[in-house]
Design an enzyme around this catalytic site. Sequence first.
Site, PDB file in Angstrom:
ATOM      1  CB  SER A  53      -0.955  -0.047   1.201  1.00  0.00           C
ATOM      2  OG  SER A  53      -1.995   0.883   1.062  1.00  0.00           O
ATOM      3  CG  MET A  54       2.389   5.284   2.435  1.00  0.00           C
ATOM      4  SD  MET A  54       2.341   6.131   4.048  1.00  0.00           S
ATOM      5  CE  MET A  54       3.346   5.000   5.032  1.00  0.00           C
TER       6      MET A  54
END
Length: 258
Positions: A95-96
């Site tokens: 994700s991030m």
Amino acid sequence: MTATLENDLWVRRFHPSPTSAIRLVALPHAGGSASYLFPVSRALTPAVEVLAIQYPGRQDRRHEPVLDSVAALADGVFEALRPWLDRPVALFGHSMGAVLAYEVGLRLQTRTGQPPVRLFASGRRAPSRVRDERYVHTRDDAGVLRELARLSGSDPRVLGDPELLPMILPAVRGDYKAVETYRTDPDQRLDAPITVLTGDADPVTTLDEAHDWAKHTSGECDVRVYPGGHFYLNDHAADVIKLIGAQLHHAVSGGPAA
């Protein structure tokens, strides 16, 4: 090799592997912590030494200011990794953590002349794919919690604990601000192959957005799709770890790739 205290704050070696031929730098998702990556470290040792990254503003770093930009986080990770670059390095991020791993890879490439041997980008659309949507970090606390529940990435007991929430929400909000306001230089390319890992029902990454990671490398782009949503890897951890291990073995030995 002696790491400084500052480096120890960022880098967690749950399973030191002095004989490993390669290191995997593992970067967690928004709101996540290094401990989320403990099972990855345990499974890959001793062939791969995992360096799990702990961002400021959570767990034992909860009293530090949250860094709310990908650039600031990438600079911090890069500086912390300097003592660990005596072996080949690969990067994994979810994700991030995926776009952060990409930015750390670019810093390794431009500042040391040594790009990572491979980037594993999990659960995140290509850096050039920007959606026109309301930012999560601008919502009230209830709105942030709804997003966390939608993605199924947090323990429901934590989301319902009024004593724990004030400790985790600032980090979550800062991380979301970092990734939601991130923009990449479209002319930059990572001189390393990329393995993209995604769930077939991920609400924040379509298959088309996942395949666009190919625009960010001068090498191959291998896309692997698993059943599940944004946190597909919770149900497919063994398969994902096996793939990572096989591709890293190939990177250092030239043996068969998965």
